[in-house]
Motif scaffolding. Structure first.
Motif, short mmCIF file in Angstrom:
data_model
loop_
_atom_site.label_atom_id
_atom_site.label_comp_id
_atom_site.label_asym_id
_atom_site.label_seq_id
_atom_site.Cartn_x
_atom_site.Cartn_y
_atom_site.Cartn_z
N SER A 178 10.25 2.30 13.88
CA SER A 178 10.19 1.32 14.96
C SER A 178 8.92 0.48 14.81
O SER A 178 7.92 0.94 14.27
CB SER A 178 10.19 2.02 16.32
N MET A 179 8.98 -0.77 15.29
CA MET A 179 7.84 -1.67 15.17
C MET A 179 7.57 -2.34 16.51
O MET A 179 8.50 -2.59 17.29
CB MET A 179 8.09 -2.72 14.09
N SER A 180 6.30 -2.63 16.77
CA SER A 180 5.92 -3.23 18.05
C SER A 180 4.63 -4.02 17.90
O SER A 180 3.89 -3.86 16.93
CB SER A 180 5.74 -2.14 19.11
N ARG A 197 2.11 9.55 11.63
CA ARG A 197 3.31 9.29 12.42
C ARG A 197 3.32 7.87 12.96
O ARG A 197 4.35 7.23 13.02
CB ARG A 197 3.40 10.29 13.57
N LYS A 198 2.16 7.38 13.38
CA LYS A 198 2.05 6.03 13.92
C LYS A 198 1.03 5.25 13.10
O LYS A 198 -0.14 5.59 13.07
CB LYS A 198 1.64 6.05 15.38
N GLU A 215 6.45 5.08 13.65
CA GLU A 215 6.18 3.85 14.37
C GLU A 215 5.15 3.02 13.62
O GLU A 215 4.25 3.57 12.97
CB GLU A 215 5.63 4.13 15.78
N ILE A 216 5.26 1.70 13.72
CA ILE A 216 4.26 0.80 13.17
C ILE A 216 3.90 -0.22 14.24
O ILE A 216 4.77 -0.89 14.80
CB ILE A 216 4.76 0.09 11.90
N TRP A 268 -1.82 6.22 -0.35
CA TRP A 268 -2.57 6.98 0.66
C TRP A 268 -1.72 7.52 1.79
O TRP A 268 -2.20 8.30 2.61
CB TRP A 268 -3.72 6.14 1.22
N MET A 269 -0.45 7.16 1.85
CA MET A 269 0.45 7.72 2.85
C MET A 269 1.43 8.68 2.18
O MET A 269 2.08 8.32 1.21
CB MET A 269 1.21 6.61 3.58
#
Length: 237
Positions: free
Chosen positions: A152-154, A72-73, A122-123, A115-116
């Protein structure tokens, strides 16, 4: 090679103020008394001898248990270099990077599907200081955004390298940004980017852009020389 084996000495106390010293082996996940007796054998088997135990899987560097590919993240470590050497940062002894490049970006992005098994929500991009790796961060984030347009990215930054050019890009990409700053206790951490006119301008410019979208925050560390959350709030206000 890096030796990751360690024996940790732990001092434990119970409610009767009875102190004991135990040792933890991080490679075998065993707890022992000072004489080497395993606590599992000495305590668990005797105290809970009527309970049937299932054998736990043992993990080793050569045979890891692995993690779920349903992520998820997604946290991407760009590197450990930073342009600051903050007093209580465990990474402050990492050599500074002169520059970075984007030669691994395509391979990394193309390999994600191997692999995902799901699209991350989120990233997060991590350093060191992520903006030290600007020449990698920019193309990498852009390619990932093409691949996962709704995620979303942060990133977390010390704020010292923010400027209008980077802020334009950050806002356009839809990033959320946190600036690590201890307010009145910043002197304990290290340099204060708000005392430099250029970095202060960059930080406040990004704040004005992202705060109305609830995508900007200051992250402060509470410590013995910076204990008042009220004073920290007052500082930023």
């Amino acid at each position: 090679e890096v030796d990751i084996m360690a024996i940790f000495k732990i001092t434990a106390v119970n409610s009767q103020d009875d102190y004991k010293t135990i040792f933890f082996d991080n490679m075998t996940s065993t707890l022992t008394w000072e004489d080497g007796t395993e606590i599992y054998d000495d305590y668990i088997n005797n105290t809970f001898k009527d309970i049937k135990w299932n054998t736990a899987k043992v993990t080793t560097p050569d045979n890891p248990l692995g993690k779920s590919s349903n992520i998820r993240k997604l946290k991407i470590q760009l590197g450990l270099s930073c342009n600051y050497s903050c007093e209580y940062c465990s990474q402050r002894f990492i050599p500074h990077a002169d520059e970075t490049n984007s030669k691994y970006v395509d391979g990394f992005v193309n390999n994600l599907d191997s692999w995902m098994t799901s699209i991350p929500e989120e990233i997060e991009f991590w350093g060191g200081e992520p903006l030290v790796y600007w020449k990698t961060l920019k193309p990498l984030a852009e390619e990932i955004k093409k691949k996962y347009p709704n995620c979303s990215m942060s990133f977390i930054t010390n704020g010292s390298l923010l400027d209008k050019e980077k802020n334009d890009w950050v806002e356009r990409m839809g990033f959320a940004v946190s600036v690590s700053h201890d307010g009145p206790g910043q002197h304990v951490r290290g340099p204060d980017p708000l005392e430099d006119s250029n970095s202060k301008e960059g930080i406040l410019d990004l704040y004005k852009r992202l705060a109305p979208q609830h995508k900007f925050s200051f992250n402060s560390m509470i410590n013995a020389q910076n204990i008042s959350r009220a004073k920290i709030q007052e500082f930023f206000e």
